[in-house]
Scaffold this motif. Structure first.
Motif, mmCIF file in Angstrom:
data_model
loop_
_atom_site.group_PDB
_atom_site.id
_atom_site.type_symbol
_atom_site.label_atom_id
_atom_site.label_comp_id
_atom_site.label_asym_id
_atom_site.label_seq_id
_atom_site.Cartn_x
_atom_site.Cartn_y
_atom_site.Cartn_z
ATOM 1 N N LEU A 170 -2.293 5.160 6.025
ATOM 2 C CA LEU A 170 -3.524 5.532 6.725
ATOM 3 C C LEU A 170 -4.350 6.507 5.891
ATOM 4 O O LEU A 170 -3.806 7.356 5.185
ATOM 5 N N THR A 171 -5.652 6.400 6.035
ATOM 6 C CA THR A 171 -6.564 7.380 5.466
ATOM 7 C C THR A 171 -6.460 8.648 6.306
ATOM 8 O O THR A 171 -6.351 8.574 7.524
ATOM 9 N N THR A 225 0.834 -1.200 0.000
ATOM 10 C CA THR A 225 0.000 0.000 0.000
ATOM 11 C C THR A 225 0.871 1.252 0.000
ATOM 12 O O THR A 225 0.578 2.220 -0.709
ATOM 13 N N ASN A 226 1.958 1.239 0.771
ATOM 14 C CA ASN A 226 2.875 2.384 0.779
ATOM 15 C C ASN A 226 3.436 2.632 -0.618
ATOM 16 O O ASN A 226 3.572 3.786 -1.045
ATOM 17 N N GLU A 227 3.764 1.565 -1.334
ATOM 18 C CA GLU A 227 4.265 1.712 -2.702
ATOM 19 C C GLU A 227 3.207 2.362 -3.592
ATOM 20 O O GLU A 227 3.523 3.227 -4.411
ATOM 21 N N LYS A 228 1.943 1.966 -3.432
ATOM 22 C CA LYS A 228 0.848 2.573 -4.209
ATOM 23 C C LYS A 228 0.705 4.051 -3.885
ATOM 24 O O LYS A 228 0.493 4.880 -4.770
ATOM 25 N N ILE A 229 0.783 4.391 -2.601
ATOM 26 C CA ILE A 229 0.674 5.796 -2.194
ATOM 27 C C ILE A 229 1.774 6.612 -2.845
ATOM 28 O O ILE A 229 1.530 7.703 -3.364
ATOM 29 N N ALA A 248 -0.288 9.232 -6.617
ATOM 30 C CA ALA A 248 -0.806 10.511 -6.135
ATOM 31 C C ALA A 248 -1.507 10.437 -4.781
ATOM 32 O O ALA A 248 -2.363 11.237 -4.470
ATOM 33 N N GLY A 249 -1.170 9.453 -3.962
ATOM 34 C CA GLY A 249 -1.669 9.409 -2.600
ATOM 35 C C GLY A 249 -3.090 8.942 -2.444
ATOM 36 O O GLY A 249 -3.660 9.049 -1.368
ATOM 37 N N LYS A 250 -3.686 8.399 -3.503
ATOM 38 C CA LYS A 250 -5.055 7.873 -3.409
ATOM 39 C C LYS A 250 -5.011 6.363 -3.580
ATOM 40 O O LYS A 250 -4.372 5.850 -4.479
ATOM 41 N N VAL A 251 -5.700 5.682 -2.690
ATOM 42 C CA VAL A 251 -5.842 4.234 -2.782
ATOM 43 C C VAL A 251 -7.321 3.941 -2.547
ATOM 44 O O VAL A 251 -7.888 4.391 -1.549
ATOM 45 N N MET A 252 -7.917 3.220 -3.456
ATOM 46 C CA MET A 252 -9.352 2.895 -3.393
ATOM 47 C C MET A 252 -10.200 4.153 -3.185
ATOM 48 O O MET A 252 -11.159 4.164 -2.418
#
Length: 155
Positions: free
Chosen positions: A65-66, A31-35, A39-43
């Protein structure tokens, strides 16, 4: 396990919980890699990476974290942790608040000061959080504990 080992947040980890703890850490890394990449958005949610230091190990930790805006600079985060207990990052943050930092997409980690909200201040923040993400209200209803709401302000 004895009943004293099973009480509160000081549970000893057995083989199954060690496996789930390992799995959670692997998912955090992904998830950190996705962030960092997207652009800091996940799901569809705004995400940050909270940098803490392990309260027992002293090792650096990164938790995705959200977050929710709170004024110009501050961010609100919720220590939901799946409902049954406070998440490890919360205990790490409370043990070493001076070591906290927040990272957003495309930026280096910035030192941050955490402040646990209480009373009317927490209720006002909780209202904004649950309006933005109603799932938090659903999670809270299923839990016997009250989720801490933390304001992170860059230092």
């Amino acid at each position: 396990m004895t009943s004293s080992q099973q009480t509160g947040n000081q549970k000893k980890r057995g083989p199954l919980t060690r496996a789930s703890h390992w799995f959670q850490r692997r998912m955090n890394v992904r998830t950190n890699e996705k962030i960092r990449r997207k652009a800091g958005k996940v799901m569809g949610m705004d995400m940050l990476i909270l940098h803490t230091v392990g309260r027992h190990s002293g090792q650096p930790r990164e938790s995705p974290l959200t977050w929710f805006a709170d004024g110009d600079d501050a961010r609100l985060i919720v220590a939901s942790g799946g409902g049954s207990r406070h998440p490890d990052w919360y205990f790490n943050l409370m043990a070493h608040p001076d070591k906290a930092a927040i990272e957003f997409h495309g930026q280096s980690a910035v030192p941050a000061t955490p402040h646990v909200l209480e009373g009317a201040e927490r209720e006002k923040a909780w209202q904004r959080i649950t309006e933005a993400q109603p799932r938090y209200a659903k999670y809270q209803k299923k839990s016997e504990r009250r989720y801490p709401v933390i304001r992170l302000t860059p230092r």
